[in-house]
Design a protein around this motif. Structure first.
Motif, PDB file in Angstrom:
ATOM      1  N   HIS A   1       0.803  -1.227   0.000  1.00  0.00           N
ATOM      2  CA  HIS A   1       0.000   0.000   0.000  1.00  0.00           C
ATOM      3  C   HIS A   1       0.837   1.279   0.000  1.00  0.00           C
ATOM      4  CE1 HIS A   1      -3.854  -2.048   0.387  1.00  0.00           C
ATOM      5  NE2 HIS A   1      -3.268  -2.869   1.251  1.00  0.00           N
ATOM      6  N   VAL A   2       2.071   1.218   0.486  1.00  0.00           N
ATOM      7  CA  VAL A   2       2.904   2.427   0.527  1.00  0.00           C
ATOM      8  C   VAL A   2       3.922   2.429  -0.614  1.00  0.00           C
ATOM      9  CG1 VAL A   2       4.485   3.815   1.928  1.00  0.00           C
ATOM     10  CG2 VAL A   2       2.573   2.611   3.029  1.00  0.00           C
ATOM     11  N   TRP A   3       4.480   1.248  -0.912  1.00  0.00           N
ATOM     12  CA  TRP A   3       5.497   1.170  -1.966  1.00  0.00           C
ATOM     13  C   TRP A   3       4.971   0.546  -3.263  1.00  0.00           C
ATOM     14  CZ3 TRP A   3       6.985   1.546   3.042  1.00  0.00           C
ATOM     15  CH2 TRP A   3       8.065   2.392   3.320  1.00  0.00           C
ATOM     16  N   ASP A   4       3.731   0.052  -3.219  1.00  0.00           N
ATOM     17  CA  ASP A   4       3.109  -0.596  -4.382  1.00  0.00           C
ATOM     18  C   ASP A   4       3.910  -1.815  -4.844  1.00  0.00           C
ATOM     19  OD1 ASP A   4       1.033  -0.864  -6.191  1.00  0.00           O
ATOM     20  OD2 ASP A   4       2.055   0.287  -7.764  1.00  0.00           O
ATOM     21  N   LEU A   5       4.468  -2.533  -3.891  1.00  0.00           N
ATOM     22  CA  LEU A   5       5.175  -3.777  -4.174  1.00  0.00           C
ATOM     23  C   LEU A   5       4.332  -4.937  -3.654  1.00  0.00           C
ATOM     24  CD1 LEU A   5       8.810  -2.773  -3.120  1.00  0.00           C
ATOM     25  CD2 LEU A   5       7.915  -2.950  -5.443  1.00  0.00           C
TER      26      LEU A   5
END
Length: 230
Positions: free
Chosen positions: A183-187
């Motif tokens: 959700h924060v790094w889209d990994l």
């Protein structure tokens, strides 16, 4: 207005008027702070979270118009109720255009003052609920993309703000490292990196260092949780 949103800052240099306002507002159930000049107003406005600020146009050092403009430039969105003996149309228009939300001309009825404060306070509370996440004394402003704790601004880099925002949106819930990566790094996988621990460490130092109690908690083997005590 309820809870923390019953605190008002009165900016008034005349001791008699200031004393009357503080006494009557306190009797009416408000928590009231007093600033006798523009510099005190700027200092207190930046340090505390107020529902409404009442401000006189004519102050001994910095005039009320300048104070309001400075606070607006600093990102302080609290409603201003201007209380002034300057009651001409041009005076009122100038005050409202400078950042005031309402204008009350001296002399005035205290009943009318209370009614105007209640109206501004309801507006302030509605806006705050929509745009600010609060966990204990932490405030995360989703519009300005800023955070503060106890009224003091926390300097955050963009990714640090995103991390804190996600934790605040999940207040009281345990957030795993995988969830943060997604959700924060889209990994969508764990690339064997310690980036989560590094960033959480940075944010924790900025949010919790030298505070009365920590907000960011490590849940060993699982992830992290942002929660206030109690």
């Amino acid at each position: 207005m309820t809870g923390a949103h019953r605190r008002i800052l009165v900016v008034e240099d005349d001791p008699e008027t200031a004393g009357q306002l503080v006494e009557e507002l306190t009797t009416s159930g408000y928590e009231v702070d007093l600033a006798a000049n523009g510099r005190e107003a700027l200092s207190q406005g930046a340090a505390r979270d107020y529902a409404v600020i009442t401000i006189d146009r004519m102050l001994p050092d910095i005039d009320g118009i300048t104070v309001m403009r400075q606070m607006r430039d600093d990102g302080i969105a609290v409603p201003f109720l201007i209380i002034s003996a300057l009651g001409e149309v041009d005076d009122r228009v100038r005050g409202l255009r400078a950042g005031g939300d309402d204008y009350l001309v001296k002399p005035f009825s205290f009943v009318e003052l209370l009614a105007r404060l209640e109206a501004l306070g309801r507006r302030s509370e509605t806006v705050a609920k929509e745009t600010i996440l609060r966990v204990g004394d932490l405030a995360v402003d989703l519009i300005a993309r800023t955070a503060s704790r106890g009224g003091r601004k926390i300097p955050l880099l963009p990714k640090e703000f995103q991390l804190l925002e996600y934790l605040a949106r999940n207040e009281g819930r345990v957030v795993s490292r995988a969830m943060l990566l997604q959700h924060v790094w889209d990994l969508h996988f764990d690339p064997s990196t310690n980036i989560i621990d590094v960033y959480v460490g940075r944010v924790r130092r900025k949010v919790d260092d030298q505070q009365a109690y920590p907000l960011i908690h490590t849940i060993r083997g699982i992830g992290y949780c942002l929660r206030a005590p109690g």
